[in-house]
Scaffold this active site. Structure first.
Site, PDB file in Angstrom:
ATOM      1  CB  THR A   1      59.099 128.597   2.435  1.00 11.69           C
ATOM      2  OG1 THR A   1      59.963 129.528   3.104  1.00 11.69           O
ATOM      3  CG2 THR A   1      59.667 127.193   2.596  1.00 11.69           C
ATOM      4  CD  GLU A   2      54.127 125.768   2.171  1.00 15.24           C
ATOM      5  OE1 GLU A   2      53.909 125.039   1.186  1.00 15.24           O
ATOM      6  OE2 GLU A   2      54.273 125.326   3.331  1.00 15.24           O
ATOM      7  CB  SER A   3      53.685 129.212  -3.734  1.00 12.82           C
ATOM      8  OG  SER A   3      53.531 130.528  -3.209  1.00 12.82           O
TER       9      SER A   3
END
Length: 259
Positions: free
Chosen positions: A137-139
């Site tokens: 989700t983040e990167s």
């Protein structure tokens, strides 16, 4: 052979048939006495010898049964003791298989990356599949990613937060460039998330705090504002997906082992 259950007395005629040289008087008595004595000795020894042999055989069988039970108990103990190691090896293999599906900019092989994830997750009692979902989700697994707000790396850690986290974890940290190192980023990111989970006591609240910052979330909660879990729900969808892939992989492994 005499079985020791009964004693048969020979008549004088039978003694003579057995080989007495003279029947009569003292010679007969001596011959009869010797023959009868030999017979009793043989009968006694036969009966006496049979019982110990039977008892010894039973004792040996009982001892072997005890040995088998002891061996079975040792095997159960060894299996239980080795279960955590076995589970960890299986988990690493499954995570590596999941990571193979994504094109990443990691400087690690999937096996090494999986080992790092399992190690850090175990340290904070977290599910490594949840950490993978956060990274996705983040990167999207891009270790060089930098957000508009300056968050860096796989778990998008902000530099000013990294300074405090590095002190808490005794990790060497100089500047934001260090956050592009996948291992360091995961160490700081998992530590930070574990702190938030403990602080807020809820998985969804911890994820929301990781995304928008704990201070901001705490303020919104204090003001009675509606907390939006858009980020948390996205992470959990990825988590469900990875967990399902993992479960299917385990079922496939079990089927192969059963054949």
């Amino acid at each position: 052979m005499c079985d020791g259950a009964s004693i048969v007395l020979f008549s004088r005629h039978e003694i003579n048939v057995l080989g007495a040289s003279s029947i009569g008087g003292r010679d007969f008595d001596m011959s009869f006495s010797k023959t009868f004595t030999r017979f009793l000795a043989v009968a006694f020894l036969s009966a006496f010898a049979y019982l110990p042999v039977t008892g010894y055989h039973d004792a040996m069988l009982a001892e072997r049964e005890l040995d088998v039970k002891a061996l079975q108990q040792k095997l159960v103990h060894l299996e239980a003791r080795n279960a955590p190691v076995k589970n960890k090896v299986v988990m690493k293999a499954k995570i590596a298989a999941i990571l193979e599906k994504f094109k990443t900019s990691l400087n690690y092989e999937p096996e090494a990356f999986a080992e790092l994830l399992v190690e850090q997750s175990e340290l904070y009692d977290l599910d490594p599949l949840l950490i993978i979902a956060m990274i996705k989700t983040e990167s999207d697994f891009r270790s060089m990613a930098v957000s508009r707000k300056g968050a860096v790396g796989l778990m998008q850690v902000r530099p000013f937060v990294a300074v405090a986290l590095a002190k808490e974890t005794s990790v060497a940290y100089e500047n934001s460039r260090n956050l592009k190192d996948g291992a360091l980023n995961i160490k700081l990111g998992t530590h930070y998330f574990a702190k938030l989970k403990k602080r807020f006591g809820s998985l969804k609240l911890a994820l929301a705090a990781y995304n928008r910052g704990p201070t901001r979330l705490k303020r919104q909660m204090g003001e009675g504002k509606t907390i939006r879990f858009t980020y948390a729900n996205k992470v959990l969808r990825h988590y469900d997906r990875f967990s399902s892939d993992f479960a299917r992989s385990e079922e496939h492994t079990s089927e192969l082992q059963s054949h």
